[in-house]
Design a protein around this motif. Structure first.
Motif, PDB file in Angstrom:
ATOM      1  N   GLY A  49      34.571  -8.669 -12.164  1.00  0.00           N
ATOM      2  CA  GLY A  49      34.311  -7.560 -13.073  1.00  0.00           C
ATOM      3  C   GLY A  49      33.726  -6.313 -12.446  1.00  0.00           C
ATOM      4  N   MET A  50      33.741  -6.211 -11.102  1.00  0.00           N
ATOM      5  CA  MET A  50      33.211  -5.016 -10.462  1.00  0.00           C
ATOM      6  C   MET A  50      34.250  -3.909 -10.443  1.00  0.00           C
ATOM      7  N   GLU A  51      33.814  -2.710 -10.751  1.00  0.00           N
ATOM      8  CA  GLU A  51      34.681  -1.528 -10.708  1.00  0.00           C
ATOM      9  C   GLU A  51      34.750  -1.027  -9.263  1.00  0.00           C
ATOM     10  N   ILE A  52      35.957  -1.035  -8.679  1.00  0.00           N
ATOM     11  CA  ILE A  52      36.138  -0.735  -7.260  1.00  0.00           C
ATOM     12  C   ILE A  52      36.335   0.764  -7.012  1.00  0.00           C
ATOM     13  N   LEU A  53      35.583   1.307  -6.064  1.00  0.00           N
ATOM     14  CA  LEU A  53      35.671   2.736  -5.731  1.00  0.00           C
ATOM     15  C   LEU A  53      36.837   3.030  -4.796  1.00  0.00           C
ATOM     16  N   PHE A  54      36.967   2.254  -3.707  1.00  0.00           N
ATOM     17  CA  PHE A  54      38.106   2.398  -2.779  1.00  0.00           C
ATOM     18  C   PHE A  54      38.347   1.058  -2.092  1.00  0.00           C
ATOM     19  N   PRO A  55      39.521   0.880  -1.463  1.00  0.00           N
ATOM     20  CA  PRO A  55      39.886  -0.421  -0.893  1.00  0.00           C
ATOM     21  C   PRO A  55      38.937  -0.870   0.223  1.00  0.00           C
ATOM     22  N   MET A  56      38.488  -2.092   0.141  1.00  0.00           N
ATOM     23  CA  MET A  56      37.614  -2.672   1.155  1.00  0.00           C
ATOM     24  C   MET A  56      38.278  -2.681   2.533  1.00  0.00           C
ATOM     25  N   GLN A  57      39.604  -2.795   2.568  1.00  0.00           N
ATOM     26  CA  GLN A  57      40.339  -2.878   3.834  1.00  0.00           C
ATOM     27  C   GLN A  57      40.066  -1.681   4.738  1.00  0.00           C
ATOM     28  N   ASP A  58      39.716  -0.537   4.146  1.00  0.00           N
ATOM     29  CA  ASP A  58      39.445   0.661   4.950  1.00  0.00           C
ATOM     30  C   ASP A  58      38.275   0.451   5.906  1.00  0.00           C
ATOM     31  N   LEU A  59      37.413  -0.496   5.586  1.00  0.00           N
ATOM     32  CA  LEU A  59      36.210  -0.719   6.390  1.00  0.00           C
ATOM     33  C   LEU A  59      36.346  -1.893   7.339  1.00  0.00           C
ATOM     34  N   ALA A  60      37.468  -2.621   7.268  1.00  0.00           N
ATOM     35  CA  ALA A  60      37.635  -3.854   8.051  1.00  0.00           C
ATOM     36  C   ALA A  60      38.065  -3.550   9.482  1.00  0.00           C
ATOM     37  N   VAL A  61      37.169  -2.932  10.236  1.00  0.00           N
ATOM     38  CA  VAL A  61      37.432  -2.578  11.630  1.00  0.00           C
ATOM     39  C   VAL A  61      36.326  -3.177  12.484  1.00  0.00           C
ATOM     40  N   MET A  62      36.699  -3.771  13.619  1.00  0.00           N
ATOM     41  CA  MET A  62      35.686  -4.359  14.493  1.00  0.00           C
ATOM     42  C   MET A  62      35.991  -3.996  15.939  1.00  0.00           C
TER      43      MET A  62
END
Length: 385
Positions: A49-62
């Motif tokens: 039920g969380m309202e998503i601001l932008f895709p989490m995938q954008d941050l998946a960098v290591m």
């Protein structure tokens, strides 16, 4: 606890954080069903039920080198997140792991005077301990998953709470191996090898080619071995595309229960370092840990790492329970030879499994309460004063 409507803003930047965030939201709702959730996460947090601001995938960098091409995009996302927090004015902000992005966000919103919680302590005990000096003022509460972290941060004057590890809340050890073999037509006597290359876009291209060649070499020795690759939503498309040219096709699974059934059927696993090692240990799957990053990243990392192991299981056991084949050792010949030993020597497998039981006991939270509920109580305590 009161049922007053409050807003909680959460950030998760990768698959493990999304799963942790989903458990946390569920636990928070257990105590207060009227809570509203906003922020950045994946499908599991969205399902809660969380309202998503932008895709989490954008941050998946290591990786130190891998992140360079993404700096502009990450900067924009950082500003977007901070602006959304200022607009929403939540009662508390909870950042989950992903310290590279999370800690920058916590610093950026300091002037908003909104209580901040960081969930999953940054592993500075493994890297430069001096980085702890940058933490005061970043959060009001730090929630730790590992038992030794509370005393580590206390030594540096930082208050924290050990809540237990969420791996203990999963059904990972309740799979049905016979069902997996039946559904995927795997013979009862065939050894099952799990290949777990991770879900980050920066990890897969480095590990998948090595896993491909390892499987080819292993098949020459163990003709009936069957490979299985459990994937996350982030990795599904890439993995399916990559294995199209593999001479030996692995079984690719996406469903969570199917993954747990695969764990129950597995004789061994070849996995990247990370949370998957704890999953496998809970399911009693013997394993080898491997990893490969950009050579420049590896060179810098070797200078910085202050602990004797990269695998959490080995750190908790304070000895090498699980073989670690990293960087140059992450090659098909070495991986194959080590896997053969694990798949053909029952004593090697049993030694790991016996150690896993003791390690998992260390991860239990206070009073054996669900870790997510311990974490939820800490967070709600900040709202309710």
């Amino acid at each position: 606890m009161s049922a007053t409507t409050h807003k909680i803003w959460l950030l998760a930047g990768e698959t493990s954080g999304d799963e942790l965030g989903a458990k946390l939201i569920k636990a928070l709702r257990h105590f207060n069903p009227d809570l509203k959730f906003y922020g950045v996460g994946g499908t599991k947090m969205q399902e809660q039920g969380m309202e998503i601001l932008f895709p989490m995938q954008d941050l998946a960098v290591m990786g130190l080198v891998e992140v360079l091409p993404k700096i502009h995009m990450l900067s924009n996302r950082l500003n977007q997140a901070a602006q959304d927090i200022q607009l929403k004015q939540p009662d508390v902000v909870v950042t989950i792991d992903s310290p590279g992005f999370s800690l920058r966000l916590l610093k950026k919103i300091a002037d908003l005077h909104i209580p901040r919680v960081h969930y999953v302590a940054p592993q500075v005990w493994a890297w430069h301990e001096s980085r702890v000096k940058k933490f005061p003022g970043l959060w009001e509460k730090l929630l730790c998953l590992l038992p030794f972290e509370k005393s580590f941060f206390a030594k540096h004057g930082l208050d924290s709470a050990f809540v237990g590890h969420p791996i203990l809340e999963t059904d990972v050890h309740h799979g049905n191996g016979q069902q997996f073999r039946k559904e995927h037509q795997v013979p009862e006597t065939a050894p099952v090898l799990l290949l777990m290359p991770g879900s980050r876009r920066s990890e897969l291209p480095k590990l998948m080619p090595v896993f491909k060649q390892t499987l080819v070499l292993l098949k020459r020795q163990l003709h009936d071995v069957v490979a299985v690759i459990p994937t996350s939503p982030l990795a599904k498309e890439h993995v399916e595309h990559t294995v199209q040219d593999w001479p030996i096709k692995p079984i690719i699974i996406h469903d969570q229960q199917d993954k747990y059934n695969a764990y129950a059927a597995a004789n061994a696993a070849l996995t990247k370092s990370g949370t998957t090692t704890l999953e496998l240990a809970l399911a009693k799957v013997p394993m080898i840990v491997t990893y490969r990053v950009n050579p420049i990243t590896a060179m810098i990392a070797r200078r910085m790492i202050k602990v004797p192991y990269v695998c959490m299981l080995n750190l908790l056991a304070n000895k090498e329970v699980v073989p670690e084949l990293l960087q140059e050792d992450c090659n098909p010949a070495h991986l194959t030879a080590t896997l053969l030993g694990l798949l053909t020597d029952p004593q090697k497998a049993k030694a790991q499994q016996d150690a896993f039981t003791e390690i998992m006991h260390q991860l239990s939270g206070p009073n054996n309460e669900l870790p997510s509920r311990v974490a939820a109580k800490e967070i709600l305590g900040m709202i309710n004063g």
